[in-house]
Scaffold this motif. Structure first.
Motif, short mmCIF file in Angstrom:
data_model
loop_
_atom_site.label_atom_id
_atom_site.label_comp_id
_atom_site.label_asym_id
_atom_site.label_seq_id
_atom_site.Cartn_x
_atom_site.Cartn_y
_atom_site.Cartn_z
N GLU A 189 1.01 -1.26 -0.02
CA GLU A 189 0.18 0.03 0.07
C GLU A 189 0.81 1.28 0.08
O GLU A 189 0.49 2.40 -0.55
N THR A 192 2.32 1.84 -3.34
CA THR A 192 1.41 2.09 -4.30
C THR A 192 1.02 3.72 -4.21
O THR A 192 0.86 4.43 -5.27
N GLY A 196 2.81 5.40 -7.22
CA GLY A 196 1.46 5.22 -8.25
C GLY A 196 1.87 3.93 -9.09
O GLY A 196 0.95 3.65 -9.90
N ARG A 197 2.43 3.03 -8.60
CA ARG A 197 2.74 1.81 -9.38
C ARG A 197 1.46 0.75 -8.86
O ARG A 197 0.81 1.04 -7.76
N THR A 198 1.07 0.02 -9.60
CA THR A 198 0.13 -0.87 -9.38
C THR A 198 0.55 -1.77 -8.22
O THR A 198 1.57 -2.16 -7.72
N ALA A 199 -0.57 -2.64 -7.36
CA ALA A 199 -0.04 -3.45 -6.13
C ALA A 199 0.58 -4.62 -6.78
O ALA A 199 1.41 -4.97 -6.15
N GLU A 200 0.18 -5.17 -7.96
CA GLU A 200 0.96 -6.12 -8.45
C GLU A 200 2.40 -5.90 -8.76
O GLU A 200 3.37 -6.70 -8.52
N ALA A 201 2.57 -4.64 -9.23
CA ALA A 201 3.99 -4.28 -9.49
C ALA A 201 4.78 -4.26 -7.97
O ALA A 201 6.00 -4.38 -8.07
N ALA A 202 3.96 -3.65 -7.22
CA ALA A 202 4.69 -3.37 -5.98
C ALA A 202 5.05 -4.65 -5.22
O ALA A 202 6.11 -4.95 -4.68
N ARG A 203 4.25 -5.60 -5.25
CA ARG A 203 4.48 -7.10 -4.78
C ARG A 203 5.46 -7.74 -5.44
O ARG A 203 6.50 -8.40 -4.68
#
Length: 249
Positions: A189, A192, A196-203
């Motif tokens: 969270e 992101t 501004g990255r997506t949650a998928e990219a952050a994970r």
């Protein structure tokens, strides 16, 4: 003494603590979960079929720890799992945040360990497992207070292991990398929100820290804790065991 005994798990209401509780329960131990939220503890108690006891405890408060451990009686196994992390550059870390993170992560480990030592020493047997982190073994940017606390936990682990070396009590640290828990969910969270990255990219960014390219599962940490409680693990003490897919060698 049999490996089966009374195990107290702090921060036992969710995540790694809950996974450890499930594993130790399956292995035949009697379990008491400790944490600050009675509601969360009782929810976990229901998930475990009502087979565990619960005890409210603020691990960073000396009086609360004394009261909680007096209430639960003899402890054969202590898993110091309660922890907290917050992210900020050091220059923007307040003294209040610094002290709070050291209190929960480090002072809590000290207070709970101190509470169980007389009973363990008297019976000539005990197992203390501190859930540290790879942050006990290396630095991570923007979590200086957390890293300092976890490095302190490792120092405490090593010192206490030597003190207890001839008293039948082992003291070890398990050091998970990024693990599928609420802490990682909060980190996603934060990433992101700030990038501004997506949650998928952050994970994926967090998983990439692990050479295996994945997040650690809480059950993997629980399996390592269970191994440290085996009769054949009595010579393992003062160790920091990284559970991190090769991130630290």
């Amino acid at each position: 003494m049999s490996t089966q005994g009374h195990a107290v798990i702090t921060g036992g209401g969710s995540g790694i603590g809950a996974a450890i509780a499930r594993r130790l329960l399956d292995d035949g131990h009697r379990i008491t979960l400790m944490g600050r939220s009675l509601e969360r503890l009782q929810a976990q108690q229901r998930q475990l079929g009502g087979k565990v006891a619960v005890q409210v405890c603020d691990v960073g408060d000396e009086a609360s720890v004394a009261s909680a451990f007096a209430a639960v009686g003899q402890v054969d196994i202590l898993v110091n799992n309660a922890g907290q992390v917050e992210t900020a550059p050091l220059a923007k870390t307040s003294l209040e945040t610094w002290q709070r993170l050291l209190n929960v992560n480090l002072t809590g480990t000290f207070l709970c360990s101190r509470a169980v030592l007389p009973g363990m020493t008297q019976q000539g047997f005990g197992r203390i497992v501190n859930v540290a982190s790879t942050a006990a073994l290396k630095g991570y940017a923007y979590v200086a207070a957390y890293c300092a606390a976890k490095h302190g936990v490792l120092g405490l682990t090593r010192a206490l292991a030597l003190e207890m070396s001839r008293k039948g009590v082992t003291v070890n640290a398990v050091c998970p990398g990024y693990t599928e828990t609420e802490i990682v969910a909060q980190a996603v969270e934060t990433i992101t929100a700030k990038t501004g990255r997506t949650a998928e990219a952050a994970r994926a960014e967090l998983a990439a820290v692990n050479p295996q390219g994945r997040l650690i599962q809480p059950e993997e940490v629980a399996a390592t804790v269970a191994w440290l409680l085996q009769p054949g693990s009595g010579s393992i003490t003062g160790q920091a065991i990284a559970i991190a897919g090769g991130e630290i060698m």
